[in-house]
Design an enzyme around this catalytic site. Sequence first.
Site, mmCIF file in Angstrom:
data_model
loop_
_atom_site.group_PDB
_atom_site.id
_atom_site.type_symbol
_atom_site.label_atom_id
_atom_site.label_comp_id
_atom_site.label_asym_id
_atom_site.label_seq_id
_atom_site.Cartn_x
_atom_site.Cartn_y
_atom_site.Cartn_z
ATOM 1 N N GLY A 135 27.123 3.725 -28.291
ATOM 2 C CA GLY A 135 26.976 2.641 -29.336
ATOM 3 C C GLY A 135 25.767 2.858 -30.044
ATOM 4 C CB SER A 168 23.878 0.873 -24.581
ATOM 5 O OG SER A 168 25.028 0.276 -25.003
ATOM 6 C CE LYS A 207 25.403 -2.298 -23.475
ATOM 7 N NZ LYS A 207 25.949 -3.791 -23.692
ATOM 8 C CG ASP A 228 30.691 -6.536 -31.368
ATOM 9 O OD1 ASP A 228 31.542 -6.305 -32.290
ATOM 10 O OD2 ASP A 228 30.241 -5.434 -30.951
#
Length: 424
Positions: free
Chosen positions: A72, A75, A90, A187
């Site tokens: 993303g 990350s 992550k 989100d």
Amino acid sequence: MAKEYSSQQLSFSVSNTMLLFHLSLTCSSQNDENGISVDDVSDFDDGFVFDIDPCLLVNCDKLDIGEMIGEGSYSIVYKGWYESRPVAIKMILPQRTKDATPECKAKFQREVKLLSGIDHRNVVKFIGATVKPSMMIITELLEGGSLQKNLKSIYPTAFSLEQCLNYALDISQAMEYLHANGIIHRDLKPGNLLLTEDKINVKVADFGTAREDICDEMTCEAGTYRYMAPELFSKDPLPKGAKKSYDRKADVYSFAIVMWSLIKNQTPFKERKDFMAAYAMANNMRPSVDGFPKDILPLLQSCWDDDPKLRPEFTEIVETLKRILQNLYSTKNISEHGDIKEVDSKIHEEESAKTLSTTSLESSKKNENIPKLENETIKPNDGTHGKSQSQSHNGILPALVQRKPKKKNKINRLFSCFRCCFAS
């Protein structure tokens, strides 16, 4: 949105990341030997000091990084192992903590604190975090992949309605828990919903944009345009420093778009670019509901209502989905077992007929002995059994009634003869 990579690109990216990671560890060890830690360097650069409970931090030496499984703007996610246990790692960008801005560090710290305090079966489980040499969040690894990936793999078909509703129920239960604990996700989208290995359940993941439910601190346009609530999107530029005021009902709107995408297996406003899709929704346009299940349509439309106050709470959504699923199961059971019930009914009727026939036969045999039982009382019966008895008795009772008076007359004549004899 996660990107796809070729095996060559993946290998190159993973090797570079591993090299950087091990070099960072080496540099960290050398600095520690010289009395200089990464935290000291970071603090010297921008003055930011992490305020994370030490019990939430894990030992990097026990962490192994494997292949990249997602990426993303904030990350990169890797498959890895922690103490021989498969995990998802992550890694926050930039990859070295000392290169990150104070805002980036604060965002990472907020995500760690929020996720570490969550304990729900439909939310990805937090394992630990690291702050040096890289900022990383370690969670359970969900082998089923993202909902987005699974929907793409079966396109143009879709999951069964039953499966879609079960997924929607899992998501809504997770959101009900989050809202009850003062957290809004901001989100919610198929890419942030992960399936278990057996593909039976779904869990909410990625709390990078999650915040505590404090309206006056909510900034605008957090999340992903296609799934963003209209109140988060500004059709006109805001004055410098201005902020949008919204609450947890923004998640309810995103949930509605996710549910629509899940059932239809389509991207909302696919023909429009991300920004224009958000603009359309801000102008009260919604994805087409042609062919959408009628039983679920009222829930969908209430969840994506333009007025946040008119949208239901997740508590109501959970109850509504449970009721719809219960009705679906009931209808399914009737449909599947209808033929079986008909067969059972026929068998029952046949058995009843046999029993009735046997009973009538036995009654008829008993009725043949009625003349020998002069004192037996026979009661009328309107049923079939009664009719059989009545038919058996019709030829017997008159004879009994007629014979009794004849016997009495003979006896009387006999007594009269005796009287005459004694009198003479």
